[in-house]
Design a protein around this motif. Structure first.
Motif, PDB file in Angstrom:
ATOM      1  N   GLU A 140      -2.226  -2.132   0.370  1.00 40.61           N
ATOM      2  CA  GLU A 140      -3.335  -2.030  -0.577  1.00 40.61           C
ATOM      3  C   GLU A 140      -2.849  -1.966  -2.021  1.00 40.61           C
ATOM      4  N   GLY A 143      -7.262  -3.279  -8.090  1.00 35.77           N
ATOM      5  CA  GLY A 143      -7.704  -4.527  -8.690  1.00 35.77           C
ATOM      6  C   GLY A 143      -6.966  -4.857  -9.975  1.00 35.77           C
ATOM      7  N   GLU A 148      -7.614 -12.342  -7.876  1.00 35.21           N
ATOM      8  CA  GLU A 148      -7.507 -12.708  -6.465  1.00 35.21           C
ATOM      9  C   GLU A 148      -6.482 -13.812  -6.235  1.00 35.21           C
ATOM     10  N   VAL A 151      -2.841 -12.441  -6.358  1.00 36.99           N
ATOM     11  CA  VAL A 151      -2.492 -11.667  -5.166  1.00 36.99           C
ATOM     12  C   VAL A 151      -2.391 -12.576  -3.940  1.00 36.99           C
ATOM     13  N   VAL A 163      -5.946 -11.927   3.000  1.00 36.37           N
ATOM     14  CA  VAL A 163      -6.178 -11.084   1.828  1.00 36.37           C
ATOM     15  C   VAL A 163      -7.678 -10.918   1.627  1.00 36.37           C
ATOM     16  N   SER A 165     -10.249  -9.318  -1.278  1.00 37.10           N
ATOM     17  CA  SER A 165     -10.246  -8.807  -2.647  1.00 37.10           C
ATOM     18  C   SER A 165     -11.653  -8.546  -3.146  1.00 37.10           C
ATOM     19  N   SER A 169     -10.120  -3.576  -5.687  1.00 37.01           N
ATOM     20  CA  SER A 169      -8.912  -3.509  -4.869  1.00 37.01           C
ATOM     21  C   SER A 169      -8.584  -4.824  -4.176  1.00 37.01           C
ATOM     22  N   HIS A 170      -7.362  -4.877  -3.684  1.00 44.05           N
ATOM     23  CA  HIS A 170      -6.888  -6.000  -2.865  1.00 44.05           C
ATOM     24  C   HIS A 170      -6.310  -5.433  -1.579  1.00 44.05           C
TER      25      HIS A 170
END
Length: 247
Positions: A140, A143, A148, A151, A163, A165, A169-170
């Motif tokens: 985790e 953000g 996105e 990541v 993934v 997103s 958060s991701h």
């Protein structure tokens, strides 16, 4: 420690994170000690220990506390924790998996069963709901680490499976056996993660209304407040609108 799938909302509601800080450190310490006992006391040689240490760092746990928890593994202190998993149904038929580290199975089972029964749920037998989840690795990031696309690109290069997103958060998902290596590669590209752990990802998520969510969150809070409970996972989804209604 609350798990994925909107459980993070619980830890941030009405300052709950600050109030639970001491309890969280205790749970993190327990996981570090157990991980160190089960493998090498060196995080670089012990993936589970490294994940536990990373989780502790993400919660700003002092380095001295982390080292004490590792050192404790080599001492004969009489504390022998075992991993226990409980499965059951919450309000609205929501499936829940509760992971615990305990030195007294009877105590923990009683507490978990009571939490379910008093909050509109039912504790089931082993395997009652886990068939509806997939065991995966979860990494985790906040953000703020990037958008996105950034990541996603890093996750693909690192060998991740998926993934998810949003603005806050991701969540990077991996095969269980790839968690340690993917986390290492992501750290090179994105920095240290907020969390690195094994997780239960639901195959299908269930949307819950405000009434169901209110009782469900009470159940999860009660479970999470138990010293023996490490993580609670569920197959539910709570919309932002419902969370706003609950205040």
């Amino acid at each position: 420690m609350a798990g994925h799938s909107k459980f993070k909302n619980i830890m941030h509601r009405k300052g709950a994170q600050d109030k639970k800080r001491s309890a969280m450190f205790s749970k993190l310490s327990r996981e570090i000690t157990v991980a160190a006992k089960m493998g090498m006391p060196d995080p670089d040689m012990n993936p589970r220990l490294r994940a536990a240490v990373n989780a502790a760092k993400a919660q700003s746990m002092p380095k001295d506390n982390i080292q004490r928890a590792i050192d404790k593994a080599s001492k004969n202190d009489g504390e022998n924790y075992e991993e226990v998993r409980y499965e059951g149904y919450g309000p609205g038929g929501v499936a829940l998996i509760v992971e615990a580290l305990t030195d007294n199975r009877n105590r923990t089972a009683t507490n978990v069963r009571t939490a379910f029964s008093k909050n509109g749920g039912n504790l089931g037998a082993s395997g009652a709901v886990s068939h509806g989840f997939e065991r995966l690795g979860l990494i985790e990031y906040p953000g703020s680490v990037g958008d996105e696309d950034k990541v996603l690109e890093a996750a693909i290069e690192a060998g991740a499976q998926d993934v998810e997103s949003d603005e806050e958060s991701h969540s990077v998902w991996t095969a269980v056996e790839d968690l340690h290596e993917v986390a290492r590669e992501l750290e090179k590209a994105l920095g240290e993660a907020e969390g690195v752990k094994l997780a239960w990802k639901p195959n299908i998520k269930v949307d819950v209304d405000a009434d169901t969510a209110s009782t469900l969150l009470k159940l999860v809070d009660t479970l999470d407040d138990d010293d023996d409970v490490q993580t609670v996972w569920g197959n539910y989804e709570i919309s932002d609108e419902v969370m706003e209604q609950l205040g």
